[in-house]
Scaffold this active site. Structure first.
Site, PDB file in Angstrom:
ATOM      1  N   GLN A  74       0.818  -1.214   0.000  1.00 46.96           N
ATOM      2  CA  GLN A  74       0.000   0.000   0.000  1.00 46.96           C
ATOM      3  C   GLN A  74       0.855   1.270   0.000  1.00 46.96           C
ATOM      4  O   GLN A  74       0.498   2.285   0.596  1.00 46.96           O
ATOM      5  CB  GLN A  74      -0.944  -0.012   1.196  1.00 46.96           C
ATOM      6  CG  GLN A  74      -2.139  -0.940   1.050  1.00 46.96           C
ATOM      7  CD  GLN A  74      -3.113  -0.475  -0.025  1.00 46.96           C
ATOM      8  OE1 GLN A  74      -3.157   0.702  -0.390  1.00 46.96           O
ATOM      9  NE2 GLN A  74      -3.912  -1.398  -0.542  1.00 46.96           N
ATOM     10  N   SER A  75       1.969   1.228  -0.705  1.00 43.43           N
ATOM     11  CA  SER A  75       2.898   2.356  -0.729  1.00 43.43           C
ATOM     12  C   SER A  75       2.333   3.566  -1.463  1.00 43.43           C
ATOM     13  O   SER A  75       1.936   3.476  -2.633  1.00 43.43           O
ATOM     14  CB  SER A  75       4.204   1.941  -1.406  1.00 43.43           C
ATOM     15  OG  SER A  75       5.014   3.050  -1.674  1.00 43.43           O
TER      16      SER A  75
END
Length: 337
Positions: A74-75
């Site tokens: 989920q960068s």
């Protein structure tokens, strides 16, 4: 050299808002302000846009047509890079690392992952989330394949052996804060890879600010993060002489909201999210900004931030990741007293 001498792709148009938070100021007994870098750059914004201005500037200067970057599933950095590449007519290859254990399907398909697919990024996967050298090596191997196919790749690396080019973006941000005319006693910011923290500290000091800059840990405990920031500053000194204004004692780290670990929602982060949303109507994400803002009430309670102090919280964005944490947040946030 100074930050202005490096090639820059303009992704952040104008200054981001710096505003007073009246309800939280009254509640905490301080004068609290917020720097809204959550609206910087791309839709859903974030601090990574400032960093990417210099990485993409370098990429364009080298004639690159494809960028490669690695980060957590989920960068926000990865998602913002894919957006920036698309907006500049470039392709993106993104590598998603498994840094957070025992996540459900929502985490792997929604939020930033969904946006990556919409942006047309090529998605790679890397099983080890704490192997920076290995993750970078995998990117470079993919870059070599692309090069053999006639493409011109540019790798945005993660490991500490690489010059932190993106930190130049937060030198600009530090100067922007000082140029606003607002003076602060304390500045609080998330401290992860270290580029934002080190760059902001450098920019503030180079512009004459003596504010205490506190980096709130989001990935590593205090001792490890302090060593990392010192190393980032050492590498950064090879890029800009502005680091000469930073003293050893300027590196200050707080890790009181890190538990239970990177990308995991703990009590301190939940309470920080509830406080900011309920009292100011501003959303924080559970990975970075909730853990960084948690330092403010905690340090106020401990007396480490004095009553009446002028405090700036740098909101680094990351709101798309909220949707990857639906199962953690389904029960709602703590009720404010």
């Amino acid at each position: 050299m100074h930050s202005e001498t490096y090639p820059r792709a303009t992704l952040v148009s104008g200054e981001t808002p710096l505003t007073h938070l009246p309800s939280l100021s009254e509640n905490l007994g301080i004068n609290l302000f917020i720097k809204r870098d959550d609206v910087a750059g791309s839709p859903l914004g974030g601090n990574k846009a400032r960093q990417l201005e210099f990485y993409l500037g370098a990429a364009r200067a080298q004639g690159a047509d494809t960028i490669l970057i690695t980060g957590a599933v989920q960068s926000n950095f990865v998602r913002t890079a894919a957006y920036a590449a698309a907006s500049l007519g470039m392709k993106s290859v993104v590598q998603l690392e498994e840094r957070v254990p025992e996540r459900d399907g929502t985490y792997h398909t929604s939020g930033n992952v969904l946006l990556l697919r919409m942006l047309g990024a090529e998605i790679m996967h890397y099983p080890e989330g704490e192997d920076e050298a290995g993750a970078d090596a995998a990117l470079r191997a993919r870059a070599e394949t692309l090069r053999s196919e006639g493409r011109v790749p540019y790798v945005i690396p993660l490991g500490l052996e690489n010059p932190p080019l993106g930190a130049l973006g937060y030198v600009r941000a530090g100067r922007e804060i000082v140029a606003s005319g607002q003076a602060f006693d304390v500045v609080v910011v998330a401290s992860g890879s270290g580029a934002t923290h080190a760059g902001l500290l450098t920019g503030l000091r180079a512009a004459g600010s003596t504010a205490r800059v506190i980096g709130s840990c989001v990935r590593r405990p205090k001792a490890q993060q302090e060593a990392r920031i010192r190393r980032v500053l050492e590498l950064f000194s090879e890029l800009t002489e502005d680091t000469r204004a930073v003293a050893a004692e300027d590196v200050q780290i707080w890790d009181g909201a890190l538990a239970p670990g990177y990308g995991q929602v703990g009590e301190a982060a939940s309470e920080a999210m509830a406080m900011m949303a309920g009292r100011e109507g501003i959303l924080l994400d559970p990975v970075y900004t909730a853990k960084s803002f948690a330092a403010v009430p905690a340090l106020c309670s401990a007396g480490e931030i004095a009553k009446g102090a002028r405090v700036l919280f740098v909101h680094t964005g990351g709101l798309a990741a909220l949707f990857g944490y639906q199962s953690d947040l389904e029960g709602g946030l703590p009720v404010l007293g």
